[in-house]
Scaffold this motif. Sequence first.
Motif, mmCIF file in Angstrom:
data_model
loop_
_atom_site.group_PDB
_atom_site.id
_atom_site.type_symbol
_atom_site.label_atom_id
_atom_site.label_comp_id
_atom_site.label_asym_id
_atom_site.label_seq_id
_atom_site.Cartn_x
_atom_site.Cartn_y
_atom_site.Cartn_z
ATOM 1 N N SER A 54 0.710 -1.170 0.023
ATOM 2 C CA SER A 54 0.003 0.019 -0.051
ATOM 3 C C SER A 54 0.871 1.237 0.002
ATOM 4 N N SER A 55 2.312 1.179 -0.263
ATOM 5 C CA SER A 55 3.051 2.494 -0.088
ATOM 6 C C SER A 55 4.494 1.881 -0.866
ATOM 7 N N VAL A 56 5.011 3.017 -1.334
ATOM 8 C CA VAL A 56 6.341 2.795 -1.927
ATOM 9 C C VAL A 56 7.352 2.043 -1.020
ATOM 10 N N ALA A 57 7.255 2.358 0.363
ATOM 11 C CA ALA A 57 8.139 1.588 1.410
ATOM 12 C C ALA A 57 7.679 0.252 1.147
ATOM 13 N N ALA A 61 10.334 -2.878 0.298
ATOM 14 C CA ALA A 61 10.664 -3.893 1.113
ATOM 15 C C ALA A 61 10.110 -5.228 0.404
ATOM 16 N N GLY A 62 9.230 -5.460 -0.512
ATOM 17 C CA GLY A 62 9.065 -6.513 -1.139
ATOM 18 C C GLY A 62 10.000 -6.843 -2.243
ATOM 19 N N TYR A 63 10.608 -6.047 -3.047
ATOM 20 C CA TYR A 63 11.394 -6.237 -3.991
ATOM 21 C C TYR A 63 12.975 -6.433 -3.505
ATOM 22 N N GLY A 83 8.849 4.776 -10.001
ATOM 23 C CA GLY A 83 10.002 3.785 -10.062
ATOM 24 C C GLY A 83 11.282 4.414 -9.521
ATOM 25 N N GLY A 84 11.424 5.767 -9.782
ATOM 26 C CA GLY A 84 12.715 6.239 -9.360
ATOM 27 C C GLY A 84 12.397 6.463 -7.718
ATOM 28 N N TRP A 85 11.327 6.723 -7.292
ATOM 29 C CA TRP A 85 10.906 6.849 -5.913
ATOM 30 C C TRP A 85 11.454 5.593 -5.205
ATOM 31 N N ILE A 86 10.856 4.363 -5.859
ATOM 32 C CA ILE A 86 11.083 3.207 -5.297
ATOM 33 C C ILE A 86 12.479 2.723 -5.276
ATOM 34 N N GLY A 87 13.106 3.131 -6.406
ATOM 35 C CA GLY A 87 14.728 2.845 -6.350
ATOM 36 C C GLY A 87 15.352 3.540 -5.332
ATOM 37 N N LEU A 161 -1.578 4.234 -8.633
ATOM 38 C CA LEU A 161 -0.486 5.171 -8.437
ATOM 39 C C LEU A 161 -0.827 6.037 -7.154
ATOM 40 N N ARG A 162 -2.200 6.575 -7.112
ATOM 41 C CA ARG A 162 -2.578 7.306 -6.043
ATOM 42 C C ARG A 162 -2.579 6.653 -4.778
ATOM 43 N N VAL A 163 -2.773 5.456 -4.708
ATOM 44 C CA VAL A 163 -2.701 4.510 -3.532
ATOM 45 C C VAL A 163 -1.106 4.544 -2.840
ATOM 46 N N PHE A 164 -0.164 4.345 -3.734
ATOM 47 C CA PHE A 164 1.193 4.058 -3.497
ATOM 48 C C PHE A 164 2.010 5.296 -3.249
ATOM 49 N N SER A 165 1.437 6.389 -4.032
ATOM 50 C CA SER A 165 2.080 7.871 -3.703
ATOM 51 C C SER A 165 1.723 8.569 -2.508
#
Length: 246
Positions: A54-57, A61-63, A83-87, A161-165
Amino acid sequence: MRANPSPGGAPLLGGRALGCVLPLAPPLDLQQQPQQRLPLGLRQALEALREHLSSVADLAAGYLRLLHDRHLSDVLVVGSSLGGWIGAELAAADTEGLISGLILLNAVGIEVAGEPVQDFFALDARGVAEHAFHDSERFYVDPATVPAGRLAAVQADMAALRVFSGGPAMSDPALRPRLAAVDVPTLVLWGESDRIATPAYGEEYAASFGNARFAVVAEAGHLPHLEQPARTFALIDAFAAQTARR
C-alpha cells in the motif's frame, strides 16, 4: 545487464504501479505491458504480494525480499518517476549491500522547498502531454480514441498510483534525509523540459545522495527514455559499465 549470480535477475527499471521495477534487457520493448516483461517467477511473486502493498516503502521492501530470496547481488536499479522513488527507497533500505548502483530518471519521492511536484491527478490528457513531454503534440492521446479495455487499464494504473504515492504531493518527507547515507554510485538523469518535476528538483535530488551526479537529457520531458531513447540509454550503458563490480 548486471545482477549476479543469475543472468535473469537483471537490472531493474521503473514505471507504474506494481510494474515499477522491471528487468531491463536489450532490446527493451517499451510498448509491452510491464507484467509481460517480468520473468514468470517474479511476476507470480509480485501478484502474491499485491494485496499486502500500500506504499512505496512496502514495494521497496517486497523487492528487497525478492532480491535476497533469489541470492542476487551487484544489482543495478534503474527507476523512472514513481519507479525512481522506489529505487531511492530500495537503496536507502538495502542493508545487505545487494545494490551496487542506482539510476533515477525524473524521479519523484522527496520534498524540495520551492519545487513542488505537479499534481498529476489534476491534469487532463492535454495537461499530461504538456507537462510530461518536450514534444507534447507527438505524445498527446485523445481519450476518446483509446479502446475501452486500454482506458480501464490506465484508470486502474492511476488508482494504484494514487495509493502508492499517498496523493498529489508524490513525496515522503522522511526519504530525503536518509539518502545521504546511500553511497553506491548514483546517476540522476533528467529531461530538461519536465514540468511534472523540474530539473531544479532533480538537481536537489542528486545532491541528496552521498555519491551521485546529475545529467540532463536535452529535448525530453518526464520520460526521457521514451522521447530520447538513444541519448538516455547511452548514458545508462556508460554508467553501468563504469560501476559494475569486478
